[in-house]
Design an enzyme around this catalytic site. Structure first.
Site, PDB file in Angstrom:
ATOM      1  N   ARG A 156      37.492  36.687  32.523  1.00  0.00           N
ATOM      2  CA  ARG A 156      37.630  36.123  33.868  1.00  0.00           C
ATOM      3  C   ARG A 156      36.502  35.136  34.143  1.00  0.00           C
ATOM      4  O   ARG A 156      36.754  34.016  34.605  1.00  0.00           O
ATOM      5  CB  ARG A 156      37.607  37.254  34.901  1.00  0.00           C
ATOM      6  CG  ARG A 156      37.454  36.766  36.343  1.00  0.00           C
ATOM      7  CD  ARG A 156      37.648  37.867  37.352  1.00  0.00           C
ATOM      8  NE  ARG A 156      36.715  38.982  37.242  1.00  0.00           N
ATOM      9  CZ  ARG A 156      36.707  40.041  38.050  1.00  0.00           C
ATOM     10  NH1 ARG A 156      37.611  40.135  39.021  1.00  0.00           N
ATOM     11  NH2 ARG A 156      35.845  41.016  37.880  1.00  0.00           N
ATOM     12  N   TYR A 208      25.376  43.467  39.548  1.00  0.00           N
ATOM     13  CA  TYR A 208      25.345  44.786  38.926  1.00  0.00           C
ATOM     14  C   TYR A 208      24.454  44.736  37.676  1.00  0.00           C
ATOM     15  O   TYR A 208      24.485  43.768  36.911  1.00  0.00           O
ATOM     16  CB  TYR A 208      26.750  45.209  38.483  1.00  0.00           C
ATOM     17  CG  TYR A 208      27.637  45.791  39.567  1.00  0.00           C
ATOM     18  CD1 TYR A 208      27.169  46.080  40.841  1.00  0.00           C
ATOM     19  CD2 TYR A 208      28.980  46.073  39.281  1.00  0.00           C
ATOM     20  CE1 TYR A 208      28.019  46.626  41.810  1.00  0.00           C
ATOM     21  CE2 TYR A 208      29.820  46.615  40.250  1.00  0.00           C
ATOM     22  CZ  TYR A 208      29.341  46.883  41.514  1.00  0.00           C
ATOM     23  OH  TYR A 208      30.178  47.412  42.462  1.00  0.00           O
ATOM     24  N   GLU A 321      40.695  53.807  45.403  1.00  0.00           N
ATOM     25  CA  GLU A 321      40.121  52.553  45.884  1.00  0.00           C
ATOM     26  C   GLU A 321      41.038  52.027  46.985  1.00  0.00           C
ATOM     27  O   GLU A 321      42.255  52.226  46.927  1.00  0.00           O
ATOM     28  CB  GLU A 321      40.034  51.562  44.711  1.00  0.00           C
ATOM     29  CG  GLU A 321      39.379  50.240  45.051  1.00  0.00           C
ATOM     30  CD  GLU A 321      39.135  49.394  43.796  1.00  0.00           C
ATOM     31  OE1 GLU A 321      38.450  49.882  42.857  1.00  0.00           O
ATOM     32  OE2 GLU A 321      39.650  48.259  43.760  1.00  0.00           O
TER      33      GLU A 321
HETATM   34  C1  3EB Z   1      33.348  48.253  42.587  1.00  0.00           C
HETATM   35  O1  3EB Z   1      32.965  48.347  43.751  1.00  0.00           O
HETATM   36  C2  3EB Z   1      34.712  48.817  42.285  1.00  0.00           C
HETATM   37  O2  3EB Z   1      36.415  43.429  39.184  1.00  0.00           O
HETATM   38  O3  3EB Z   1      37.480  42.284  40.688  1.00  0.00           O
HETATM   39  C3  3EB Z   1      36.382  46.464  43.147  1.00  0.00           C
HETATM   40  C4  3EB Z   1      36.921  45.242  43.532  1.00  0.00           C
HETATM   41  C5  3EB Z   1      36.028  46.671  41.823  1.00  0.00           C
HETATM   42  C6  3EB Z   1      37.089  44.207  42.601  1.00  0.00           C
HETATM   43  C7  3EB Z   1      36.886  43.311  40.312  1.00  0.00           C
HETATM   44  C8  3EB Z   1      36.214  45.625  40.892  1.00  0.00           C
HETATM   45  C9  3EB Z   1      36.726  44.413  41.278  1.00  0.00           C
HETATM   46  O4  3EB Z   1      32.656  47.748  41.678  1.00  0.00           O
HETATM   47  C10 3EB Z   1      35.489  47.984  41.361  1.00  0.00           C
END
Ligand code: 3EB
Length: 328
Positions: A156, A208, A321
């Site tokens: 991506r 992250y 989620e």
């Molecule tokens: C998180 O908070 C959960 O990779 O586009 C949430 C929303 C999450 C979008 C993405 C991943 C994505 O990290 C995971």
């Protein structure tokens, strides 16, 4: 001269209205301003219209629910290569569905999908992406950095290139259980930029730490749409800081997720709570949990339209989620 002013400074246009409906796709596609209509799972009809998308996630709802996006004026639509699109009133829906067999695994498929979407967007007035959804098969398969979700994140980012240099859109990435390994990516874009919103309780995803993979996820927690009348909320789970909270405890994860959603509304400067006009979607990892999730949301968010679907969250320990919309 009022009319002259309107010509020079077009009013920001009302956000597309998103709603869940129980009827057949053709009726919804015939509604005025129908920009996109979504069906869910293998039971969904096949409709040959670029505004129709059969999503690879099974819904737990009976009768089947459809999702409608509606704008305030006429809509054009078409196909271009693997892309389908529609546009009206300054808004654009675009979707791409790619078979991983033909594109070489999650990384390269995501790369191709994003490169094609970005190339298309660059040719449009509606190039400001507000919101993206990503659905891929077996999202948690593979260990460590080879996990398919992490490969997807890499592809991506590579496919995006510099297109999102000024900031990422709001997004969702969920694992589907369809038999064919398809990647589906669809988006809502606009002629004007929206405003990114982050959650003060959470580390921004693009920051992250390394433990979550070589390429951090490319998304904002939410996006306030250009007219300022709607918030597009990214997939929200029980992540606090950058850590998954309450591993394998569904009830506690649901509580934490609602706390995150409220924090996001506050961060966006919106009044607390959801209402009958603000549809949400809950992605549930284990079908056996669906009734509990349903009851919890009925109790805590009475009257709020919620579509429950079977989907895997991108971290193995996360069971649920929630994403969606907040108008007003
Ligand atoms: C998180 O908070 C959960 O990779 O586009 C949430 C929303 C999450 C979008 C993405 C991943 C994505 O990290 C995971």
């Amino acid at each position: 001269m009022v009319q002259g002013c309107e010509n020079i400074m077009p009013a920001l246009r009302r956000a597309p209205q998103v709603s869940y409906r129980h009827t057949d796709p053709q009726r919804l596609l015939a509604e005025p301003g129908a920009l996109a209509v979504f069906g869910f799972g293998t039971g969904a009809e096949r409709v040959d219209d670029p505004r129709w998308l059969g999503v690879d996630l099974e819904s737990f709802d009976a009768p089947a629910t459809l999702e409608l996006w509606q704008v305030d004026g006429p809509v054009d639509h078409g196909r271009e290569g693997d892309l389908q699109w529609s546009a009206g009133e300054g808004w654009l829906f675009a979707a791409i569905t790619l078979d991983e067999h033909a594109h070489g695994g999650p990384r390269d498929t995501a790369l191709t999908a994003y490169a094609q979407l970005c190339r298309f967007l660059a040719s449009r007035r509606e190039r400001h992406v507000q919101r993206i959804w990503n659905y891929l098969g077996a999202i948690n398969e593979g260990d460590g950095d080879t996990e398919r979700y992490k490969q997807f994140c890499e592809g991506r980012a590579a496919g995006m290139g510099e297109f999102f240099a000024e900031g990422f859109p709001a997004a969702t990435a969920i694992g589907h259980h369809a038999t064919s390994p398809r990647l589906q990516v669809y988006l809502l874009a606009s002629e004007e930029a929206g405003e990114r919103v982050e959650n003060p309780r959470q580390v921004s995803a693009w920051r992250y730490p390394r433990q979550y993979g070589p390429t951090p996820p490319s998304f904002a927690r939410a996006m306030r749409l250009p007219a300022g009348d709607a918030l597009a909320i990214s997939g929200t789970a029980a992540v606090v800081g950058h850590t998954s909270a309450h591993a394998d405890d569904l009830q506690a994860q649901l509580d934490e997720t609602l706390t995150n959603l409220e924090a996001l509304l506050q961060s966006a400067g919106m009044p607390a709570g959801f209402d009958t006009q603000s549809p949400l979607k809950a992605y549930v990892r284990h079908p056996i949990d669906a009734p509990l999730v349903h009851d919890f949301l009925q109790r805590r968010l009475p009257g709020v339209p919620v579509l429950l679907v079977h989907g895997d969250i991108c971290r193995q320990e996360l069971l649920v989620e929630i994403d969606g919309w907040r108008y007003g």
